[in-house]
Enzyme design. Structure first.
Site, PDB file in Angstrom:
ATOM      1  N   THR A   1       0.815  -1.213   0.000  1.00 48.49           N
ATOM      2  CA  THR A   1       0.000   0.000   0.000  1.00 48.49           C
ATOM      3  C   THR A   1       0.845   1.258   0.000  1.00 48.49           C
ATOM      4  O   THR A   1       0.477   2.264  -0.606  1.00 48.49           O
ATOM      5  CB  THR A   1      -0.930   0.008   1.231  1.00 48.49           C
TER       6      THR A   1
ATOM      7  N   THR B   1       0.997  -4.228   4.253  1.00 50.54           N
ATOM      8  CA  THR B   1       0.653  -4.519   5.644  1.00 50.54           C
ATOM      9  C   THR B   1      -0.025  -5.872   5.852  1.00 50.54           C
ATOM     10  O   THR B   1      -0.092  -6.356   6.982  1.00 50.54           O
ATOM     11  CB  THR B   1      -0.268  -3.422   6.217  1.00 50.54           C
TER      12      THR B   1
END
Length: 220
Positions: A7, A87
């Protein structure tokens, strides 16, 4: 700085897109150029190890990353390493590295909960803090660290608690190792479990994977 995607390197349809974005679209040089303040705290060199969304992480990627980390840490001109990571599997990658990295030099794994194009992107400040942490004397010998949202966690203990909030990474049982404040790390505790240079795990140079499903260790 070793980049793997995620991300922190993602992009969305607009500046207000914080979910439904595409991960791993931005390269390492773009990430570095977006934080010119890095030049004031360290001499940072970037390398794109691979570029994936972290849910696609597998044994082959882990071994490639670990071998590269150990190679770089063996160089006298490298004081620490920052790894940008998605993540979804940041805790798994960090724990693996905590077992197989063979150096006391700092290794900091960093990510973001919002894409780089978001108006409230957390990637730049996370990167800045991670570089300071990786270059600090205080982080030496602390094992692999996970640093997001001004908080420092131990790779062995950290877990992701929420799919979208910026404060998702926590250590519920033991608490944070410390915090980043005023461009400086402050540690309040440290992990006493064996890790990195003191770990008895096999070096990644002696490991191999078969069909990306299992790894085997060869005694050294």
């Amino acid at each position: 700085m070793l980049a793997t995607g995620g991300t922190i390197a993602g992009s969305g349809a607009s500046s207000t897109t914080v979910v439904g974005y595409t991960a791993a679209t931005v390269g390492i040089e773009t990430l570095l150029n977006a934080v010119p303040e890095l030049k004031t705290v360290a001499n940072v060199k970037g390398e794109q190890v691979f570029q994936i969304a972290s849910e696609n992480m597998n044994n082959d990627y882990w071994l490639k990353l670990a071998k590269r980390v150990n190679t770089l840490l063996a160089q006298d001109d490298v004081d620490g390493i920052v790894i940008t990571h998605g993540t979804d599997t940041i805790e798994e990658t960090s724990y693996f590295l905590d077992l197989v990295v063979k150096s006391k030099k700092p290794v900091v794994v960093v990510g973001a909960m919002r894409p780089s194009t978001a108006i409230s992107a957390d990637g730049p400040i996370n990167l800045f803090n991670a570089v300071i942490l990786a270059g600090s004397d205080e982080a030496v010998g602390k094992g692999v660290l996970v640093a997001l949202n001004d908080q420092i966690n131990a790779a062995r203990d950290v877990t992701k608690n929420n799919t979208s909030t910026a404060d998702t990474f926590r250590t519920p049982e033991l608490g944070f190792l410390g915090y980043m404040q005023g461009n400086k790390p402050y540690f309040y505790r440290q992990s006493t479990r064996r890790h990195t240079a003191d770990s008895n795990s096999t070096s990644p140079a002696s490991m191999s994977c078969r069909k990306s499903t299992s790894c085997t260790a060869t005694p050294t």
